[in-house]
Design an enzyme around this catalytic site. Structure first.
Site, short mmCIF file in Angstrom:
data_model
loop_
_atom_site.label_atom_id
_atom_site.label_comp_id
_atom_site.label_asym_id
_atom_site.label_seq_id
_atom_site.Cartn_x
_atom_site.Cartn_y
_atom_site.Cartn_z
N SER A 163 0.81 -1.22 0.00
CA SER A 163 0.00 0.00 0.00
C SER A 163 0.84 1.26 0.00
O SER A 163 1.96 1.27 0.50
CB SER A 163 -0.91 0.00 1.22
N LYS A 164 0.23 2.29 -0.54
CA LYS A 164 0.88 3.60 -0.59
C LYS A 164 1.20 4.07 0.83
O LYS A 164 2.22 4.70 1.08
CB LYS A 164 -0.09 4.57 -1.29
N ARG A 165 0.30 3.73 1.74
CA ARG A 165 0.44 4.17 3.12
C ARG A 165 1.78 3.73 3.72
O ARG A 165 2.35 4.39 4.56
CB ARG A 165 -0.72 3.60 3.95
N HIS A 166 2.23 2.58 3.31
CA HIS A 166 3.49 2.08 3.87
C HIS A 166 4.70 2.55 3.09
O HIS A 166 5.81 2.09 3.31
CB HIS A 166 3.47 0.55 3.94
N GLY A 167 4.43 3.45 2.15
CA GLY A 167 5.55 4.03 1.39
C GLY A 167 6.29 2.98 0.56
O GLY A 167 7.45 3.16 0.24
#
Ligand code: GLU
Length: 488
Positions: A250-254
């Site tokens: 996910s984008k959230r986890h970079g």
């Protein structure tokens, strides 16, 4: 049949690695079958899209070689290729669906919908078809009065819809599980539910390749094809790309965007090669593929149903192989931007640096670490002069360093050859193996235990002035260290 596939991303401002894999497989399938690959931007969700967000998509596809035959920036016979520019088209088809009883106007207010949801104990959030039963005259009156409305799909309450997916096989979904989703929103824009069908049909898409999250909603889309009496495309749903067993990348986890990986020093070829293997295998042992080789080997039968785990160590390993295999001039071209960021201009021989570090990198950003010894030189641990292999102590090293200083002071030719000549001669004169001299000397001019390249290369890189300055400092440090105790 002319195969036509498409990549249909939403312009979010970044391209997810899973999205890029979808694009890759769609591109491969089109190229493999001498077909066409189309780029369509699905922007009906966003209020206003920045041009930049689309540009990220165009640039990524062009950079990776996934060139498209039709798309917003290059045009084509089936355009426009940006959904927000096709608004009127969707409304026209939504009205056709209403005529056929496959859709209906819905005037329910937000309050009614909220209370409908709240009033249910079972957590069911589906719409209750209230407006399906409005008399025709009532609908016309409300439309005339300008009462805000949406258009919903009319999905039968009973039955099971079965279709064939090329990867997951026969998929059956009870229609009762499907909600009467909105097709046209109150702002007149379509939802994905309608737009994907209309566009895939009007753009003559023959194979829909997309993420597995659409597998169970595909019956809804198929009902629209059926209602409009359109042929359905073939479906190829792809397994998700996971960070680990339980979590999606996910984008959230970079850890998800293609650009993040480029920024972290991965080569585009390595990324493409690696993601090609996330959910597909060629059936043999081959792991390294150029795009052309992928086109040649790609087949739907090699696609996997199980989720693919994104293994960063594997990507790193693959990236290292790609870096090593670069022709030296290409490596120099790619590494120079890293050099100029941290090294003073024109002081260092970039070709020599490249030769030294190319075999030692897993990612391009490691260049910074590898160059640190060139930029910094400070007090360091004299124990670095202990060599078990050479059986030397700091005390043994001092005369090696002082005699090296003498010959290096006299030397004017600071080429690798020039330095090598005098140092090998010196080792001979001292009656020691060259390694016994070069090891401590490398330490003395760098102050760190590991560097790319040995004493000769490092001295050549540093040049006369800096090498002598460092060597003198090291001799002083070593003397000071030896003066404070016995037997070092
Ligand atoms: N816009 C959709 C997405 O980004 C595309 C899905 C599809 O390929 O149909 O997930």
């Amino acid at each position: 049949m002319l195969v036509r596939t498409r990549f249909a991303p939403s312009p979010t401002g970044y391209l997810h690695i899973g999205g890029l894999r979808t694009a890759l497989y769609s591109w491969l399938f089109a190229r493999k079958n001498h077909g066409q690959f189309i780029l369509r931007i699905e922007d009906t969700d966003q209020k206003r899209e920045t041009e930049g967000a689309c540009k990220v998509i165009y640039d990524t596809l062009n950079l990776t070689g996934l060139t498209y035959d039709e798309g917003p920036d290059i045009g084509g016979a089936f355009g426009p290729y940006i959904q927000s520019e096709r608004k009127e088209i969707y409304l026209e088809y939504a009205k056709k669906l209403i005529e056929k009883g496959a859709a209906y106007y819905c005037f329910c207010t937000k309050e009614r919908l909220d209370s409908l949801r709240e009033g249910r104990k079972d957590g069911n959030t589906a719409y209750d078809k209230h407006c399906l039963n409005l008399p025709k005259e009532e609908v016309e009156r409300l439309l005339k009065e300008g009462v805000p409305y949406v258009i919903r799909q009319n999905i039968p309450n009973e039955g099971v819809y079965t279709y064939k997916d090329e990867v997951y096989g026969e998929v059956s979904v009870p229609l009762a599980d499907l909600d009467d989703n909105i097709l046209i929103k109150s702002d007149g824009f379509p939802t994905y539910n309608l737009a994907n069908v209309i566009d895939d049909h009007l753009m003559a898409i023959t194979h829909v390749i997309r993420g597995v999250e659409y597998l169970s909603s595909t019956p809804k889309y198929n009902l629209i094809y059926d209602a409009l009496e359109w042929p359905k495309p073939m479906y190829i749903h792809l397994p998700p790309v996971m960070r680990d067993k339980n979590n999606k990348l996910s984008k959230r986890h970079g850890d998800a965007s293609f650009k993040d990986f480029l920024d972290k020093g991965y080569l585009k070829e390595a990324i493409i090669n690696y993601i090609a293997l996330l959910g597909w295998s060629s059936g043999d042992e081959q792991e390294f593929f150029t795009l052309d080789e992928l086109v040649e080997k790609f087949s739907i039968s090699g696609l996997n149903r199980s989720p693919a785990i994104f293994d960063i160590d594997k990507l790193k390993w693959m990236n290292a192989q790609y870096i090593r295999q670069l022709p030296p001039v290409e490596f120099l071209r790619l590494s120079t931007p890293y050099y100029v960021k941290v090294l003073p201009h024109n002081r260092f021989n970039f070709s020599l640096i490249s030769r030294l570090i190319q075999p030692r990198l897993e990612t391009m950003t490691e260049i910074y670490d590898k160059l640190e010894f060139l930029m910094e030189f400070s007090e360091y641990d004299m124990e670095l002069f202990v060599s078990k292999k050479m059986k030397t102590t700091p005390k043994d090293c001092l005369p090696f360093l002082t005699s090296s200083l003498k010959v290096l002071e006299k030397l004017n030719d600071y080429s690798e050859e020039g330095i090598k000549d005098v140092l090998l001669k010196l080792a001979e004169e001292l009656g020691i193996k060259s390694g016994k001299l070069l090891g401590p000397l490398r330490t003395a001019v760098t102050g760190v235990p590991v560097t790319p390249g040995g004493a000769i290369e490092v001295i050549c890189l540093l040049g006369k002035e800096e090498s002598l300055r460092r060597l003198k400092i090291s001799i002083d440090l070593l003397k000071k260290y030896l003066s404070t105790g016995e037997d070092k």
